[in-house]
Design an enzyme around this catalytic site. Sequence first.
Site, PDB file in Angstrom:
ATOM      1  CB  ALA A  63      -0.928  -0.036   1.110  1.00 20.17           C
ATOM      2  N   GLY A 105       0.716  -4.966   0.779  1.00 20.88           N
ATOM      3  CA  GLY A 105      -0.528  -5.189  -0.047  1.00 20.88           C
ATOM      4  C   GLY A 105      -0.203  -5.897  -1.499  1.00 20.88           C
ATOM      5  CD  GLU A 108      -2.725  -7.586   2.436  1.00 19.18           C
ATOM      6  OE1 GLU A 108      -2.299  -6.465   2.119  1.00 19.18           O
ATOM      7  OE2 GLU A 108      -3.291  -7.873   3.696  1.00 19.18           O
ATOM      8  CD  GLU A 128       1.257  -5.852   5.743  1.00 17.07           C
ATOM      9  OE1 GLU A 128       2.197  -6.753   5.831  1.00 17.07           O
ATOM     10  OE2 GLU A 128       0.512  -5.935   4.616  1.00 17.07           O
TER      11      GLU A 128
HETATM   12  N1  3HC Z   1       4.594   3.353  -0.104  1.00 12.56           N
HETATM   13  C1  3HC Z   1       5.230   4.673  -0.328  1.00 12.56           C
HETATM   14  N2  3HC Z   1       6.478   5.023  -0.670  1.00 12.56           N
HETATM   15  C2  3HC Z   1       7.134   4.152  -0.589  1.00 12.56           C
HETATM   16  C3  3HC Z   1       6.754   2.730  -0.087  1.00 12.56           C
HETATM   17  C4  3HC Z   1       5.464   2.426   0.000  1.00 12.56           C
HETATM   18  N3  3HC Z   1       4.938   1.128   0.235  1.00 12.56           N
HETATM   19  N4  3HC Z   1       7.655   1.737  -0.354  1.00 12.56           N
HETATM   20  C5  3HC Z   1       8.943   2.593  -0.730  1.00 12.56           C
HETATM   21  N5  3HC Z   1       8.466   3.851  -0.907  1.00 12.56           N
HETATM   22  C6  3HC Z   1       9.246   5.010  -1.353  1.00 12.56           C
HETATM   23  C7  3HC Z   1      10.365   5.362  -0.277  1.00 12.56           C
HETATM   24  O1  3HC Z   1       9.676   6.307   0.480  1.00 12.56           O
HETATM   25  C8  3HC Z   1      11.455   5.976  -1.064  1.00 12.56           C
HETATM   26  O2  3HC Z   1      11.047   7.446  -1.331  1.00 12.56           O
HETATM   27  P1  3HC Z   1      12.103   8.586  -1.516  1.00 12.56           P
HETATM   28  O3  3HC Z   1      12.862   8.159  -2.700  1.00 12.56           O
HETATM   29  O4  3HC Z   1      11.276   9.759  -1.626  1.00 12.56           O
HETATM   30  O5  3HC Z   1      12.956   8.571  -0.223  1.00 12.56           O
HETATM   31  C9  3HC Z   1      11.380   5.297  -2.377  1.00 12.56           C
HETATM   32  O6  3HC Z   1      10.100   4.768  -2.374  1.00 12.56           O
HETATM   33  C10 3HC Z   1      12.253   4.373  -2.781  1.00 12.56           C
HETATM   34  O7  3HC Z   1      12.467   3.375  -1.506  1.00 12.56           O
HETATM   35  P2  3HC Z   1      13.562   2.897  -0.932  1.00 12.56           P
HETATM   36  O8  3HC Z   1      14.547   3.914  -0.761  1.00 12.56           O
HETATM   37  O9  3HC Z   1      13.231   2.055   0.359  1.00 12.56           O
HETATM   38  O10 3HC Z   1      14.064   1.743  -2.173  1.00 12.56           O
HETATM   39  P3  3HC Z   1      14.830   0.523  -2.082  1.00 12.56           P
HETATM   40  O11 3HC Z   1      15.007  -0.067  -3.274  1.00 12.56           O
HETATM   41  O12 3HC Z   1      15.954   0.586  -0.945  1.00 12.56           O
HETATM   42  O13 3HC Z   1      13.817  -0.541  -1.330  1.00 12.56           O
HETATM   43  C11 3HC Z   1      11.716  -1.507  -0.918  1.00 12.56           C
HETATM   44  C12 3HC Z   1      12.537  -1.144  -2.072  1.00 12.56           C
HETATM   45  C13 3HC Z   1      12.358  -2.884  -0.577  1.00 12.56           C
HETATM   46  C14 3HC Z   1      10.190  -1.686  -1.609  1.00 12.56           C
HETATM   47  C15 3HC Z   1      11.531  -0.908   0.173  1.00 12.56           C
HETATM   48  O14 3HC Z   1      11.146   0.658  -0.128  1.00 12.56           O
HETATM   49  C16 3HC Z   1      10.340  -1.099   1.234  1.00 12.56           C
HETATM   50  O15 3HC Z   1      10.575  -2.029   1.941  1.00 12.56           O
HETATM   51  N6  3HC Z   1       9.187  -0.505   1.380  1.00 12.56           N
HETATM   52  C17 3HC Z   1       8.198  -0.671   2.292  1.00 12.56           C
HETATM   53  C18 3HC Z   1       7.201  -2.106   1.950  1.00 12.56           C
HETATM   54  C19 3HC Z   1       6.300  -2.210   2.915  1.00 12.56           C
HETATM   55  O16 3HC Z   1       6.482  -1.917   4.191  1.00 12.56           O
HETATM   56  N7  3HC Z   1       5.136  -2.648   2.348  1.00 12.56           N
HETATM   57  C20 3HC Z   1       4.003  -2.684   3.375  1.00 12.56           C
HETATM   58  C21 3HC Z   1       2.917  -1.557   3.187  1.00 12.56           C
HETATM   59  S1  3HC Z   1       1.824  -1.462   4.311  1.00 12.56           S
HETATM   60  C22 3HC Z   1       0.593  -2.510   3.306  1.00 12.56           C
HETATM   61  O17 3HC Z   1       0.932  -2.831   2.363  1.00 12.56           O
HETATM   62  C23 3HC Z   1      -0.625  -2.628   4.007  1.00 12.56           C
HETATM   63  C24 3HC Z   1      -1.456  -3.563   3.297  1.00 12.56           C
HETATM   64  O18 3HC Z   1      -1.352  -4.792   4.062  1.00 12.56           O
HETATM   65  C25 3HC Z   1      -2.923  -2.949   3.030  1.00 12.56           C
END
Ligand code: 3HC
Length: 706
Positions: A63, A105, A108, A128
């Site tokens: 998400a 997500g 999912e 998450e």
């Molecule tokens: N939402 C919004 N922005 C995100 C994002 C997300 N899910 N994931 C990454 N970004 C953004 C980062 O903030 C960053 O922004 P910036 O360049 O402005 O600082 C940019 O994308 C690049 O991210 P990284 O610097 O972290 O890039 P990497 O290549 O090092 O890593 C990644 C990529 C492994 C995908 C890492 O970004 C990550 O782990 N992201 C989060 C994943 C996550 O937690 N997902 C679950 C979200 S909650 C959810 O999905 C709820 C659902 O169950 C309903």
Amino acid sequence: MNNLVRISKDNDVAVITIDNPPVNALGPGLPEGVLAAIDEINGDPAVKAAVVIGGGRTFVAGADIKEFGKMTSGGPRRSLLPLLLRIEDSGKPVVMAIHGSAFGGGLELAMAGHYRVASPTAQVGQPEVNLGIIPGAGGTQRLPRLVGVAKAVEMCAGGKPVSAREAAALGLVDRLIEGDLLAGAVAFAREVAGKPAPKTRARAEKLGPAAETAAIFAAARDAAAKKQRGLKAPLAAIDAVEAGTKLPFEEGCQAEAKLFTECLFSDQSKALIHVFFGEREVAKIPDIPKETALIPVNSVAVVGSGTMGGGIAMVFANAGIPVLLKDVDEAALNLGMEKIRKNYASSVQRGRFTQAFVDERLKLITPVPDYDAFSVVDMVIEAVFEGMALKKKVFADLDRVCRPGAILASNTSTLDIDEIAGSTSRPEAVIGTHFFSPANVMRLLEIVRGKKSSKEVIATCMQLSKKLGKIGVLVGNCRGFVGNRMFGPYRREAQFLVEEGAEVEAVDKALVDFGMAMGPLATGDLAGLDVGWRIRKEYRHLEKPGIRQPFAEDRLCELGRYGQKTLKGWYRYDENRRASADPEVTALVQKWSADSGIPQRLISAAEIVDRCIYALVNEGARILEEGYALRAVDIDIIYLNGYGFPAYRGGPMWHADTVGLQKVYQRVCEFHKQHGELWEPAPLLQRLAEEGKTFAEFDKEQVAAA
Ligand code: 3HC
């Protein structure tokens, strides 16, 4: 569709491409685009099956985390659940093609497809809990149906991703595709076209009988209470998976949604989301553009093979960078290398590294007794004994032997980088790289900017920190830099509290209950009380006369009680370094306090926490105003990664925002009245409190002004 989702055709297979750089987060419009694409293929008789794939470097990273803040501050609530049901109900098979990461997500979404294929390098997971929430789009309900209850609990509560290979072994991925993922996915889609499409939610064979699963949940709750102490989301994730094993799918999803919402609106989640963005924010330095030229660092040298030097050498070797490790003579080098070998052996024993990996790392570390080979290295990290005269001598030597352009870094934790740089003819090449002990374990790297450190040197060190698996935070050159400068008042208050009548264990317990990894007094014993004692002796001349200073720790040192290394400090230690309370310390401190006329009183756990934590906040505010930290969030990231501050409180400055700066300021004023000058409120704290603002708002103003 829309500009986030494209559809194209490969004969009878439709290819739905998600295109929302950088990580294809499921932001507004994207789920709607996928839905429209699914509707379109179902209405097109020429299409027999569909592939969903991510454009760019990844599938879908989850998400859009930015949306959560909007949701909790009154914005519209969006749920992916209805979309996922529609995909699952598609009459034509949908194959999810995963590269990069399918997280949250994203996983999912993938599980709502009928099949999943993946590149072998892909990763999938439900991370998450790291954001203080749980999967909110059926992850806790579909995952156990694909991988079984035990693994689903582990993934949802632990948050760690699994590799595509493991996912394939678990049944989460149906086929690994070497080479061209899209071509492999289209071929797979053709194989399954026309066959009945299996719906994940309709599968129950891996859910297991209740008698067996009860034990899994009980064990998971115990493990979460220990390993993720204080965190609420892992327990909620376990509850949600458990609901899935007891209720029909739709009701399980409702239970999940309720738990998800509770977590999303919690302070823990807000704090952890602050940490997620904060870890990325600290890499941004306002006056150093992204395109600043980097200095290639392909070989390094470390001066000093003691605990810090050896640990730093391991950090570089672990990242595949060859290291020269220098010390004064062979005996010192032998000792240093022995320690490194021991550390690696224990990593192998604990299963962190394989023996083969360690053998390769050891080959990258070359002990040297002189500077002869230093002329070729790209960077040197000095890690000799903490004394200005010695450091200056080492840097003068480095200036003589290193090639022009090499980075000269000091691992000093307290000394003036500019004074050190002054002993060279190239202060622009000099910088501080303050590793935390044990250097090969701790994630924090304070990068200390000297007055003349060049932008290229700073940008290189920031970038290098990532390669080393560290989180680099740029700090200014003041005594103790950011982390240790704040740690001083924190530990000072812990000592004052004991001197005023609190028990040693009560002080540590209050802070551990607050969430700190260790109490401040036990931390002192671990680091060695003599370290601070020596520094205090060196800087005694800077202390203002008439201001109360803690004395108990210095007196313990005078008695040879240096902490764990002498098996006596604030606590008493057995031969396995297990701590127990020492009545001798209580009696001694009571006597010393009586001699000094300090009244003894009962002190509550709440006061212990306020005194220690607000001492951090007040000093942090001063540092921020003086410009030694770029943003409040930088201070938070330092404290989370170097000092065991609980991530679910977001760091000291975020915690203060959460409590409310007016309240914090008021308490600081009370302490100022009771305890005098050391508690003078930081002007920035006072200003923000009076203006009804937060440190987070201060950060936004700073960024806007930059
Ligand atoms: N939402 C919004 N922005 C995100 C994002 C997300 N899910 N994931 C990454 N970004 C953004 C980062 O903030 C960053 O922004 P910036 O360049 O402005 O600082 C940019 O994308 C690049 O991210 P990284 O610097 O972290 O890039 P990497 O290549 O090092 O890593 C990644 C990529 C492994 C995908 C890492 O970004 C990550 O782990 N992201 C989060 C994943 C996550 O937690 N997902 C679950 C979200 S909650 C959810 O999905 C709820 C659902 O169950 C309903």
